[in-house]
Design an enzyme around this catalytic site. Structure first.
Site, PDB file in Angstrom:
ATOM      1  N   ASP A  53       1.879  -0.560 -10.749  1.00 55.24           N
ATOM      2  CA  ASP A  53       1.948  -2.355 -10.831  1.00 55.24           C
ATOM      3  C   ASP A  53       0.722  -2.628  -9.950  1.00 55.24           C
ATOM      4  O   ASP A  53       0.127  -1.923  -9.066  1.00 55.24           O
ATOM      5  CB  ASP A  53       3.242  -2.807 -10.660  1.00 55.24           C
ATOM      6  CG  ASP A  53       3.667  -2.725  -9.145  1.00 55.24           C
ATOM      7  OD1 ASP A  53       3.366  -1.813  -8.477  1.00 55.24           O
ATOM      8  OD2 ASP A  53       4.644  -3.507  -8.709  1.00 55.24           O
ATOM      9  N   TYR A  55      -1.629  -4.885  -7.448  1.00 55.83           N
ATOM     10  CA  TYR A  55      -1.449  -5.029  -6.029  1.00 55.83           C
ATOM     11  C   TYR A  55      -0.729  -6.233  -5.693  1.00 55.83           C
ATOM     12  O   TYR A  55      -1.041  -7.320  -6.729  1.00 55.83           O
ATOM     13  CB  TYR A  55      -3.035  -4.898  -5.290  1.00 55.83           C
ATOM     14  CG  TYR A  55      -3.784  -3.904  -5.424  1.00 55.83           C
ATOM     15  CD1 TYR A  55      -3.276  -2.603  -4.610  1.00 55.83           C
ATOM     16  CD2 TYR A  55      -4.917  -3.682  -5.698  1.00 55.83           C
ATOM     17  CE1 TYR A  55      -3.896  -1.469  -4.586  1.00 55.83           C
ATOM     18  CE2 TYR A  55      -5.456  -2.487  -5.772  1.00 55.83           C
ATOM     19  CZ  TYR A  55      -5.074  -1.460  -5.189  1.00 55.83           C
ATOM     20  OH  TYR A  55      -5.700  -0.299  -4.916  1.00 55.83           O
ATOM     21  N   PHE A  66      -5.865   0.289  -9.586  1.00 55.43           N
ATOM     22  CA  PHE A  66      -6.575   0.700  -8.398  1.00 55.43           C
ATOM     23  C   PHE A  66      -7.677  -0.165  -7.872  1.00 55.43           C
ATOM     24  O   PHE A  66      -7.971  -0.303  -6.851  1.00 55.43           O
ATOM     25  CB  PHE A  66      -6.855   2.089  -8.360  1.00 55.43           C
ATOM     26  CG  PHE A  66      -5.686   2.979  -8.562  1.00 55.43           C
ATOM     27  CD1 PHE A  66      -4.870   3.207  -7.296  1.00 55.43           C
ATOM     28  CD2 PHE A  66      -5.442   3.541  -9.833  1.00 55.43           C
ATOM     29  CE1 PHE A  66      -3.819   4.178  -7.579  1.00 55.43           C
ATOM     30  CE2 PHE A  66      -4.260   4.432  -9.935  1.00 55.43           C
ATOM     31  CZ  PHE A  66      -3.618   4.775  -8.681  1.00 55.43           C
ATOM     32  N   HIS A 181      -0.329  10.976  -5.865  1.00 58.48           N
ATOM     33  CA  HIS A 181      -0.697   9.723  -5.725  1.00 58.48           C
ATOM     34  C   HIS A 181      -2.005   9.546  -4.592  1.00 58.48           C
ATOM     35  O   HIS A 181      -1.622  10.331  -3.635  1.00 58.48           O
ATOM     36  CB  HIS A 181       0.315   8.474  -5.349  1.00 58.48           C
ATOM     37  CG  HIS A 181       0.007   7.050  -5.816  1.00 58.48           C
ATOM     38  ND1 HIS A 181      -0.792   6.576  -4.660  1.00 58.48           N
ATOM     39  CD2 HIS A 181       0.081   6.287  -6.763  1.00 58.48           C
ATOM     40  CE1 HIS A 181      -0.960   5.146  -5.205  1.00 58.48           C
ATOM     41  NE2 HIS A 181      -0.660   5.116  -6.391  1.00 58.48           N
TER      42      HIS A 181
END
Length: 220
Positions: A53, A55, A66, A181
């Protein structure tokens, strides 16, 4: 696809949820949750990078997984992405942290949930966005002639089945690469550390073998 989604039960439920949260005074990010789709038409996608989701800090989310807008300090996960890009392909970190150039050249930077509230990660998860983003993943995988899916972290990897089942040709036209991740909490952990995964060069080479011209430069 998007217009049909808003008419569906999932879309209607999501709209009602968002309207209620706005009415309640919630600060919701990003301002343009569908920016990834606007910048990267599905018929032009060469690479899909899945996030979870947006930031949840003020000024950070810009509608691309990202990515943060120009002038914003890159968060730790994005810094690790730039470090791996440099270690893998020798590309120096860009002057600005925004990944818009990738989006404009065929990288679909797709979060599976497209909105979030200030300071509350995953606050809009399971409210309806996933129905749309799952459909997008399947649409790309089912229609592409060559696309690499970069699945970083358990959440992204949970979508692998959508890719593999999208069409009988998906095993030949889609290549799925998986690693942890890029967050500092997991980037170095096994069994598939993000640091050293070399996904950027692998993706570029595979696309080249399929006759697709592609590179990861961010400075345009």
């Amino acid at each position: 696809m998007v217009s049909q989604f808003w008419q569906s039960p999932s879309g209607q439920g999501l709209l009602a949820f968002l309207q209620q949260r706005i009415h309640d005074g919630a600060r919701i990010y990003p301002a343009h949750p569908l920016k990834a789709l606007a910048l990267t038409p599905l018929n032009e996608v060469k690479v899909v990078i899945l996030g979870q989701d947006p930031y949840h800090g003020a000024g950070q989310a810009e509608g691309l997984a990202f990515s943060v807008p120009a002038g914003v300090a890159p968060p730790p996960s994005l810094r690790n992405i730039f470090k791996e890009l440099h270690a893998d392909l020798g590309l120096a970190p860009p002057f600005e942290p925004s990944l818009v150039p990738w989006a404009q050249h065929g990288v679909l930077l797709l979060n599976t949930c497209l909105s979030v509230e200030d300071g509350q990660p995953a606050s809009h998860a399971k409210q309806g966005w996933e129905a749309l983003t799952d459909e997008i993943i399947q649409a790309v995988a089912g229609s592409t002639s060559a696309c690499v899916f970069l699945l970083w972290g358990a959440h992204a990897q949970s979508k692998a089945g959508l890719i593999n089942q999208a069409s009988p040709q998906a095993a030949k036209t889609c290549w799925v690469l998986q690693a942890n991740h890029p967050s500092p909490l997991s980037a170095l952990r096994g069994p598939q550390p993000f640091v050293g995964c070399r996904h950027f060069s692998q993706a570029q080479h595979w696309l080249t073998t399929k006759g697709v011209t592609f590179d990861w430069h961010l400075e345009r």
